[in-house]
Design a protein around this motif. Sequence first.
Motif, short mmCIF file in Angstrom:
data_model
loop_
_atom_site.label_atom_id
_atom_site.label_comp_id
_atom_site.label_asym_id
_atom_site.label_seq_id
_atom_site.Cartn_x
_atom_site.Cartn_y
_atom_site.Cartn_z
N ASP A 1 0.85 -1.19 0.00
CA ASP A 1 0.00 0.00 0.00
C ASP A 1 0.89 1.24 0.00
O ASP A 1 1.50 1.56 1.02
N VAL A 2 0.94 1.90 -1.13
CA VAL A 2 1.88 3.01 -1.29
C VAL A 2 1.23 4.34 -0.92
O VAL A 2 1.87 5.23 -0.38
N LEU A 3 -0.06 4.48 -1.22
CA LEU A 3 -0.82 5.66 -0.79
C LEU A 3 -2.04 5.17 -0.02
O LEU A 3 -2.81 4.34 -0.52
N LYS A 4 -2.19 5.70 1.20
CA LYS A 4 -3.30 5.27 2.06
C LYS A 4 -4.14 6.48 2.42
O LYS A 4 -3.72 7.29 3.23
N SER B 1 12.44 8.85 1.54
CA SER B 1 12.41 8.07 0.32
C SER B 1 11.46 6.88 0.50
O SER B 1 11.46 6.24 1.55
N GLY B 2 10.62 6.64 -0.50
CA GLY B 2 9.69 5.51 -0.43
C GLY B 2 8.38 5.83 0.25
O GLY B 2 7.53 4.95 0.41
N SER B 3 8.17 7.11 0.63
CA SER B 3 6.94 7.45 1.35
C SER B 3 5.74 7.65 0.42
O SER B 3 4.62 7.80 0.90
N GLY B 4 5.97 7.67 -0.89
CA GLY B 4 4.86 7.76 -1.84
C GLY B 4 4.71 9.11 -2.52
O GLY B 4 3.73 9.36 -3.22
N LYS B 5 5.71 9.99 -2.36
CA LYS B 5 5.63 11.34 -2.91
C LYS B 5 5.52 11.32 -4.43
O LYS B 5 4.65 11.98 -5.02
N PHE C 1 4.04 16.94 5.04
CA PHE C 1 5.00 15.89 5.36
C PHE C 1 4.32 14.53 5.16
O PHE C 1 3.30 14.24 5.77
N MET C 2 4.92 13.72 4.29
CA MET C 2 4.40 12.38 4.02
C MET C 2 5.35 11.34 4.60
O MET C 2 6.56 11.49 4.56
N ASP C 3 4.76 10.27 5.11
CA ASP C 3 5.56 9.14 5.55
C ASP C 3 4.73 7.87 5.36
O ASP C 3 3.55 7.85 5.71
N ILE D 1 -0.24 11.34 4.75
CA ILE D 1 0.13 12.69 5.13
C ILE D 1 0.09 12.75 6.65
O ILE D 1 -0.96 12.56 7.26
N ILE D 2 1.25 12.96 7.24
CA ILE D 2 1.34 12.97 8.70
C ILE D 2 0.90 14.32 9.24
O ILE D 2 0.13 14.40 10.19
#
Length: 244
Positions: free
Chosen positions: A15-18, A36-40, A213-215, A219-220
């Motif tokens: 699941d890359v974007l939740k 890196s790898g957070s889905g940006k 900020f994405m992780d 989006i956190i």
Amino acid sequence: MIEVSNLKKSFGKLDVLKQITFDVNKNDVIAVIGPSGSGKSTMLRSLVHLEEINDGSIFVSGDYLVRDGIYSKPQEIKRITTKMGMVFQHFNLFPHLTVTENLELAPRMKKKESLEVIRRRSTELLQKIGLSNWAKAYPSTLSGGQKQRVAIARALMTNPEILLFDEPTSALDPELTGEVLQVMKDLAEEQMTMIVVTHEMGFAKEVANRAIFMDNGEIIESGHPAELFTNPRFDRTKAFLSRI
Ligand code: ADP
Ligand code: MG
């Protein structure tokens, strides 16, 4: 201008974007940060239909690209995605075409405008990015900074309402990032609406009016860059900011 709601995307079991939800107002400059790898990239690519999402909605100045996971008709998708221009980390210029040919390819293929009109715009844009003398040059003869400025000019050729940048300076030697950031800063001053995935915190602070900020596909938190960078509310944001 853009409304993204409950965007979900997976590659196989990953699941890359939740449930990504955010909106973009006219004249916003939004900095997207995150490990890196957070889905940006996947998030940006979804906006211009380089990736198909699994669920959620993307609404672009009045039209649905995708609504509750159902995509609009191909013609409609094309019309909506041309409202956006994208600039990639690795420039993605066509190596067998000159600078001018790179700029003019998309508008020429559209066949909506005369060559004269297209040429006037490419000439103007080359002037704007300070590369008028390089009109007939091939990309391989340009520096990385010059290539990226050409890529920005190319994205502007179709008069997009919004520009998306995916780490536009990450592939550049440090001494070449300034000239690219300057072009982006000029665009922001001209009220261009932009989403910029970047690690350039100075640029984000100076130019963006919002940071996200994405992780790990989420989006956190988001907020004004100065506030988010100095007073992050969540540990994950703090941890990320302390690393860069
Ligand atoms: P970021 O841009 O924040 O570094 P990406 O959007 O590129 O993150 O990637 C998010 C996750 O999705 C990563 O785990 C990456 O390996 C994975 N991913 C990206 N593109 C693909 C793909 N085409 N196929 C499979 N996995 C992918
Ligand atoms: Mg990326």
